[in-house]
Design a protein around this motif. Structure first.
Motif, PDB file in Angstrom:
ATOM      1  N   UNK A  24      24.399  27.856  45.986  1.00 21.82           N
ATOM      2  CA  UNK A  24      23.365  28.809  46.391  1.00 21.82           C
ATOM      3  C   UNK A  24      22.025  28.376  45.801  1.00 21.82           C
TER       4      UNK A  24
ATOM      5  N   UNK B 100      20.507  36.886  47.058  1.00 21.21           N
ATOM      6  CA  UNK B 100      19.851  37.237  48.316  1.00 21.21           C
ATOM      7  C   UNK B 100      18.435  36.665  48.385  1.00 21.21           C
ATOM      8  N   UNK B 101      17.803  36.449  47.228  1.00 16.56           N
ATOM      9  CA  UNK B 101      16.430  35.946  47.235  1.00 16.56           C
ATOM     10  C   UNK B 101      16.356  34.449  47.447  1.00 16.56           C
ATOM     11  N   UNK B 102      17.395  33.739  47.026  1.00 13.44           N
ATOM     12  CA  UNK B 102      17.275  32.283  47.015  1.00 13.44           C
ATOM     13  C   UNK B 102      18.179  31.583  48.019  1.00 13.44           C
ATOM     14  N   UNK B 103      19.127  32.311  48.615  1.00 14.55           N
ATOM     15  CA  UNK B 103      20.125  31.642  49.443  1.00 14.55           C
ATOM     16  C   UNK B 103      19.483  31.012  50.685  1.00 14.55           C
TER      17      UNK B 103
ATOM     18  N   UNK C 192      22.762  38.581  41.343  1.00 18.08           N
ATOM     19  CA  UNK C 192      21.792  39.530  41.876  1.00 18.08           C
ATOM     20  C   UNK C 192      20.560  38.830  42.436  1.00 18.08           C
ATOM     21  N   UNK C 193      20.455  37.534  42.178  1.00 14.82           N
ATOM     22  CA  UNK C 193      19.353  36.779  42.764  1.00 14.82           C
ATOM     23  C   UNK C 193      19.744  36.087  44.064  1.00 14.82           C
TER      24      UNK C 193
ATOM     25  N   UNK D   7      22.211  38.360  52.646  1.00 14.18           N
ATOM     26  CA  UNK D   7      20.821  38.822  52.693  1.00 14.18           C
ATOM     27  C   UNK D   7      20.664  40.164  53.401  1.00 14.18           C
ATOM     28  N   UNK D   8      21.707  40.625  54.091  1.00 10.11           N
ATOM     29  CA  UNK D   8      21.530  41.847  54.877  1.00 10.11           C
ATOM     30  C   UNK D   8      22.387  43.004  54.412  1.00 10.11           C
TER      31      UNK D   8
ATOM     32  N   UNK E  67      25.341  37.743  55.632  1.00 12.17           N
ATOM     33  CA  UNK E  67      25.820  38.959  54.976  1.00 12.17           C
ATOM     34  C   UNK E  67      25.102  39.171  53.652  1.00 12.17           C
TER      35      UNK E  67
END
Lengths: 275, 410
Positions: free
Chosen positions: A183, A272-275, A269-270, A114-115, A112
């Motif tokens: 995360x 999604x980039x690192x998960x 806010x980061x 990341x999308x 979820x």
């Protein structure tokens, strides 16, 4: 959800902000749906879920009562030791299972994150809720035990919502810190395990907090769970009301919450980039 | 709504490989590097960075349908993620006006243990629909999915087709002012894809703003009057979809007329695959009405008895149009070690369109090498108004008039 008017901006990171309460309110239904999802999945085998919710704290309390109540002779503030231990472990079961759920809430919803856009606080907030149902079920069993042992709660029972709220906030505060850490770092669960173990030893579960006397009382109350457990014991079973140090414990819980929110929202806010 | 629905001004997005936070990062390393760090200057040095978006300026008018094309890794998905606010830009600002609905992947948030019905509500909420809205649309969603008899079954028992149908049905009923759609039509069987395309066209006609990322160029052409082309994070071109697609295709095909390899020949390895036009020049943009050649260079490291080579040509839909084997038409003593150059001549029988060439090498007993999508080529040219043909053979006709017309009244 209401239609937004005006522009919604996605600026780069340097923009500082705390969390957007209005947006969270708009997403309250998603919080409910995610909580319902976890609950539905857990209670798909209804009987199993109910039994487990009761058996877990009860079995622990039985063993503890024999070992510490009978053989070691631990005090319990004049309350039958089994009732004291059972209530304590009911609350503790909620604490550990929900803390774990909040900690995992982002990683387990990575698909979820990341999308889909949603305020990231939605996931940990939803993770606090399903455990309350388990706790309510176990409270039913606590009530039965109280009837059997002839314990009647006093007017302090009306303060119960306060302790439930303090419990949820304690879970959320610590959980947000560990959710963020997990995360960002793959080894975040080691300190998590250590912390839960320390909190367990440092909480009035096997013994009452009245055992800790003098100058040690205030540092002991840095554990936010001390006031929560004392509060539950007092409001449900009667006995000794939480004293002045409980304020330290409650403030400590709020401090963890503020730190957790700060760390989480500064990083969310980061995700999604690192998960 | 009037004016613009989407505005991007100099939006860039950088990803650092081997970031010290993130999946590769550990708390232990982070703490020890924080203790050692004398200044923050050391941070970020020596790491490879990738710009998924680089200074992208873009405005999309309210009600417009914009297509987005580009190769994998060109930044299309990042663009959508920045617009939805899933991720933040590194610099620049993205702004949207109106409710944004994003379909980056169908079935996001489906839970296998929950029933179809429960998942409709859950997925709807995840996509941003309110409980009331889902309830209003519920019948339409179920109807569109065509699987009403399985709604009380947990979706873990669904076939992947049923799963996708239900997921798309929910997604298709999402109502937002701005719809961001990523490659969603690449699912399901042909009939369902047609249904989805119809739904997309409906969305477009309803006056919503649509940003449509797809490799299905026909769909783009049908749905989006204007398109942009992203390459390495940069906006290379924008304009009428037909022009953009032509430029995009031409660029790709020139580059990929030859694919080279250098793996050890154990026991076989490809060296090069080339598409040749009638003048023996490598080219991947060819005329439909001229023959073409596919040349395969390969090396055999040690003897492989009964060695065989096969060239497979598939069209865009994945249909195998040709599968030509060396053994169909060759001496039997194949497989001695050495470097080979094989050439397959293909007469002008294929329909115009895009093709992918796959290479298989093996023997009667085993499969030794399979190179899928070794290269692509495109055949350009008229189909004489019959675009759905796979082959254009111009077979011979024999037509006789069997009876003279009977002239009445004599």
């Amino acid at each position: 959800m209401s239609a937004d008017t005006g522009w919604v901006e996605n600026p780069p990171r340097r923009t500082k902000r705390f969390f957007d309460v209005h947006e969270l309110v708009n997403y309250r239904e998603l919080i409910g749906f995610l909580a319902m999802r976890d609950l539905t999945v857990r209670y798909k085998q209804a009987a199993y879920g109910l039994i487990w919710a009761i058996a877990q704290p009860m079995a622990t309390a039985m063993v503890i009562t024999v070992l510490f109540g009978r053989f070691a002779g631990f005090p319990s503030d004049g309350i039958p030791y089994f009732a004291y231990a059972f209530l304590g472990f009911t609350v503790w079961t909620y604490f550990t299972s929900s803390l774990s759920a909040v900690t995992q809430s982002l990683v387990s919803n990575a698909g979820l994150v990341t999308k889909i856009y949603f305020p990231r606080l939605v996931a940990p907030l939803a993770a606090v809720l399903p455990g309350l149902v388990d706790m309510a079920v176990a409270f039913g069993a606590v009530a039965v035990v109280m009837v059997v042992l002839g314990i009647t709660p006093g007017p302090a029972l009306f303060t119960l919502p306060l302790w439930i709220a303090a419990l949820c906030l304690a879970v959320l505060g610590l959980g947000l810190i560990f959710a963020t850490l997990s995360v960002l770092y793959r080894d975040a669960l080691y300190p998590y395990g250590l912390l839960v173990q320390l909190l367990f030893v440092g909480s009035p579960l096997l013994y009452p907090s009245s055992l800790i006397k003098g100058g040690w009382s205030y540092p002991y109350h840095l554990n936010p769970m001390v006031a929560v457990l004392d509060g539950f014991h007092w409001s449900v079973l009667g006995g000794r009301p939480p004293g002045l140090p409980a304020i330290v414990s409650l403030l400590s819980g709020l401090l963890f919450l503020a730190a957790g929110l700060r760390y989480f929202t500064a990083t969310e806010r980061r995700f999604a980039d690192v998960i | 709504m009037t004016g613009n629905a989407i505005e991007l001004s100099r939006v860039s997005k950088r990803y650092l490989l081997g970031d010290d936070y993130g999946v590769g990062g550990s708390l232990r390393e982070a703490i020890s590097s924080a203790l050692q760090r004398s200044g923050r200057a050391a941070k970020g040095r020596g790491r490879e960075e990738i710009w998924s978006l680089r200074d992208v300026d873009l405005t999309v008018a309210a009600g417009e349908s914009l297509g987005v094309v580009g190769r994998n890794g060109a930044g299309k998905s990042t663009l959508l993620k920045v617009l939805t606010r899933i991720t933040e830009p590194t610099s620049g600002v993205a702004r949207t006006q109106g409710r944004v609905g994003a379909l980056l992947e169908v079935g996001t948030g489906f839970h296998p243990e929950l029933t179809g019905r429960e998942n409709v509500f859950l997925n709807g909420a995840i996509l941003g629909m309110g409980r009331q809205q889902i309830r209003r649309q519920y019948d339409a969603i179920v109807d569109f999915s065509g699987i009403e008899q399985f709604l009380d079954t947990p979706v873990k028992r669904y076939s992947s087709g049923m799963y996708l149908r239900l997921a798309f049905a929910v997604a298709a009923h999402l109502q937002a002012d701005i719809m961001l759609v990523d490659e969603i039509l690449a699912v399901g069987d042909a009939e369902f894809q047609r249904k989805c395309l119809g739904k997309m066209a409906e969305v477009e006609r309803s006056g919503r703003t649509v940003l449509f990322v797809s490799h299905n160029l026909d769909a783009l052409l049908r749905l989006c009057p204007r398109s942009i082309w992203l390459e390495h994070g940069k906006l290379v071109a924008e304009g009428p979809t037909q022009d953009i697609l032509d430029a995009y295709l031409a660029s790709g095909f020139r580059r990929n007329a030859i694919t080279r390899y250098d793996e050890p020949a154990d026991p076989v390895a490809l060296r090069a695959v080339t598409v040749l036009d009638t003048s023996e020049q490598p080219s991947s943009l060819l005329r439909r009405d001229e023959p073409l050649g596919i040349e395969v260079e390969f090396e055999v490291g040690r003897s492989v008895p009964g060695l065989d080579l096969s060239v497979i040509v598939s069209n865009l839909r994945g249909l195998r149009v040709l599968d030509e084997a060396w053994s169909d038409n060759a001496p039997t003593d194949r497989g001695r070690p050495g470097r080979y150059r094989a050439r397959l001549s293909v007469p002008a029988i294929l329909a115009s369109g895009e093709y992918s060439v796959g290479i298989w090498i093996g023997s009667a007993y085993e499969s030794l090498l399979w190179q899928d999508d070794a290269l692509q080529f495109r055949l350009e040219g008229s189909m004489r108004g019959r675009p759905d043909r796979v082959l254009t053979l111009q077979l011979g006709w024999q037509v006789d008039i069997q009876e003279e017309p009977i002239v009445p009244g004599r």
